[in-house]
Design an enzyme around this catalytic site. Structure first.
Site, PDB file in Angstrom:
ATOM      1  N   THR A  10       0.824  -1.208   0.000  1.00 22.01           N
ATOM      2  CA  THR A  10       0.000   0.000   0.000  1.00 22.01           C
ATOM      3  C   THR A  10       0.857   1.256   0.000  1.00 22.01           C
ATOM      4  O   THR A  10       0.434   2.306  -0.491  1.00 22.01           O
ATOM      5  CB  THR A  10      -0.936  -0.008   1.214  1.00 22.01           C
ATOM      6  OG1 THR A  10      -1.614  -1.274   1.272  1.00 22.01           O
ATOM      7  CG2 THR A  10      -1.978   1.092   1.131  1.00 22.01           C
ATOM      8  N   ARG A  30       0.002 -11.698  -5.763  1.00 26.28           N
ATOM      9  CA  ARG A  30       0.890 -10.670  -6.307  1.00 26.28           C
ATOM     10  C   ARG A  30       2.263 -11.226  -6.681  1.00 26.28           C
ATOM     11  O   ARG A  30       2.886 -10.744  -7.613  1.00 26.28           O
ATOM     12  CB  ARG A  30       1.078  -9.533  -5.295  1.00 26.28           C
ATOM     13  CG  ARG A  30      -0.053  -8.515  -5.283  1.00 26.28           C
ATOM     14  CD  ARG A  30       0.317  -7.327  -4.422  1.00 26.28           C
ATOM     15  NE  ARG A  30      -0.751  -6.346  -4.346  1.00 26.28           N
ATOM     16  CZ  ARG A  30      -0.811  -5.235  -5.081  1.00 26.28           C
ATOM     17  NH1 ARG A  30       0.135  -4.973  -5.954  1.00 26.28           N
ATOM     18  NH2 ARG A  30      -1.810  -4.393  -4.936  1.00 26.28           N
ATOM     19  N   LYS A  89       1.799 -12.283   7.691  1.00 26.82           N
ATOM     20  CA  LYS A  89       0.659 -11.581   7.132  1.00 26.82           C
ATOM     21  C   LYS A  89       0.068 -12.508   6.084  1.00 26.82           C
ATOM     22  O   LYS A  89       0.665 -12.745   5.027  1.00 26.82           O
ATOM     23  CB  LYS A  89       1.071 -10.248   6.497  1.00 26.82           C
ATOM     24  CG  LYS A  89      -0.096  -9.516   5.847  1.00 26.82           C
ATOM     25  CD  LYS A  89       0.337  -8.211   5.207  1.00 26.82           C
ATOM     26  CE  LYS A  89      -0.839  -7.534   4.499  1.00 26.82           C
ATOM     27  NZ  LYS A  89      -0.456  -6.262   3.832  1.00 26.82           N
TER      28      LYS A  89
END
Length: 294
Positions: free
Chosen positions: A47, A140, A164
């Site tokens: 992000t 990703r 994560k």
């Protein structure tokens, strides 16, 4: 002891019209997050558009964040790379800058084997004293940390302590908890799965939503941890459409637009990312109005 419990914000990196880091806006965003109950700040992640930063910018952004936070909450620095040497160097630099932990993504493009992942993460961990959260986001990177691979690393590498989990696969999360016997700090990498991941023993979330709704994202986790599961679930569901709107184009395009709508910064993104299309913007605005953010 977990690096943090609750909602850690995967914080944006604001850029000015010339695409330089806008540190004035960055500082205000950091302060806003802490004032509104964010439990940790994760800087230079997906992000935060770290993939388009130079190494010098990357380290400077981490250093600035650490200094601005000034120990008020933990700072987790994104230090991943598809080159083990670069990931190791970035992690050492983050440690020197004063970060509390590192978030290290799986090597992208190379598509390492499970043996390669063990060697990669062990190499990085062996050159730092920072606790490491591994970032599992196969959508990703094209590369997935298998549950038994994570269990091996948690058992054999002292400072690999968390994950994560952005697989979006709750069955994987359950298998991960089974393989590790719960001896790993798991954070949801998907805002629409905070409660499901915590129901399996997760510690919280590393969140995009937290950029624009820090207090309620914190509250989703805090209510769950306090045993108020119905309140936690109600908040999770309240924000579901907004979460979907934040991912109707590739992250962080929508959240940058949302932060502009809230007056924090411009919507500027570094190429190849482009500003949000009109249809997505309208969907985002509508969801923000429905949740009381606009």
């Amino acid at each position: 002891m977990a690096i943090f419990t609750g909602a850690g914000v995967a914080i944006i990196t604001p850029f000015d019209e010339d695409y330089h880091i806008d540190y004035d806006s960055f500082g205000k965003i950091i302060d806003y997050q802490i004032e509104n109950k964010t439990d940790a700040i994760i800087v230079c992640g997906t992000t935060g558009e770290a993939s388009t930063m130079t190494e010098e910018e990357h380290i400077e952004a981490i250093r600035y964040c650490v200094d601005r936070v000034n120990k008020r909450v933990p700072v987790v620095a994104g230090t991943g790379s598809n080159d083990s040497r670069v990931a190791s160097w970035l992690t050492q630099q983050a440690e020197q800058a004063g970060a509390d932990a590192a978030l290290v993504v799986t090597p992208y493009y190379n598509k390492a084997t499970q043996k390669g992942l063990i060697e990669h993460f062990s190499y990085v961990a062996g050159h730092t004293n920072l606790p490491m959260i591994l970032y599992n986001i196969p959508g990703r990177t094209g590369c997935k940390i298998n549950a038994d691979t994570m269990a091996y690393m948690v058992k054999n590498v002292d400072n690999i302590v968390g994950m994560k989990d952005a697989t979006g696969d709750i069955s994987y999360t359950a298998q991960l908890m089974y393989e590790t016997q719960g001896d790993v700090d798991v954070y949801s990498g998907n805002d629409d799965m905070i409660v499901p991941v915590m129901s399996l023993g997760g510690k919280g979330v590393i969140s995009v939503l937290s950029n624009i709704a820090p207090e309620d994202t914190h509250n989703i986790c805090a209510e769950y941890l306090a045993g108020n599961v119905e309140k936690s679930c109600a908040l999770q569901i309240k924000y579901l459409e907004l979460i979907h709107a934040l991912f109707c184009e590739v992250n962080p395009i929508p959240v940058k637009r949302a932060m502009e709508l809230l007056g924090f910064c411009g919507p500027h993104l570094r190429r190849p990312l482009t500003e949000m299309e009109e249809a997505g913007t309208e969907r985002l605005k509508k969801a923000m109005i429905e949740t009381g953010l606009l």
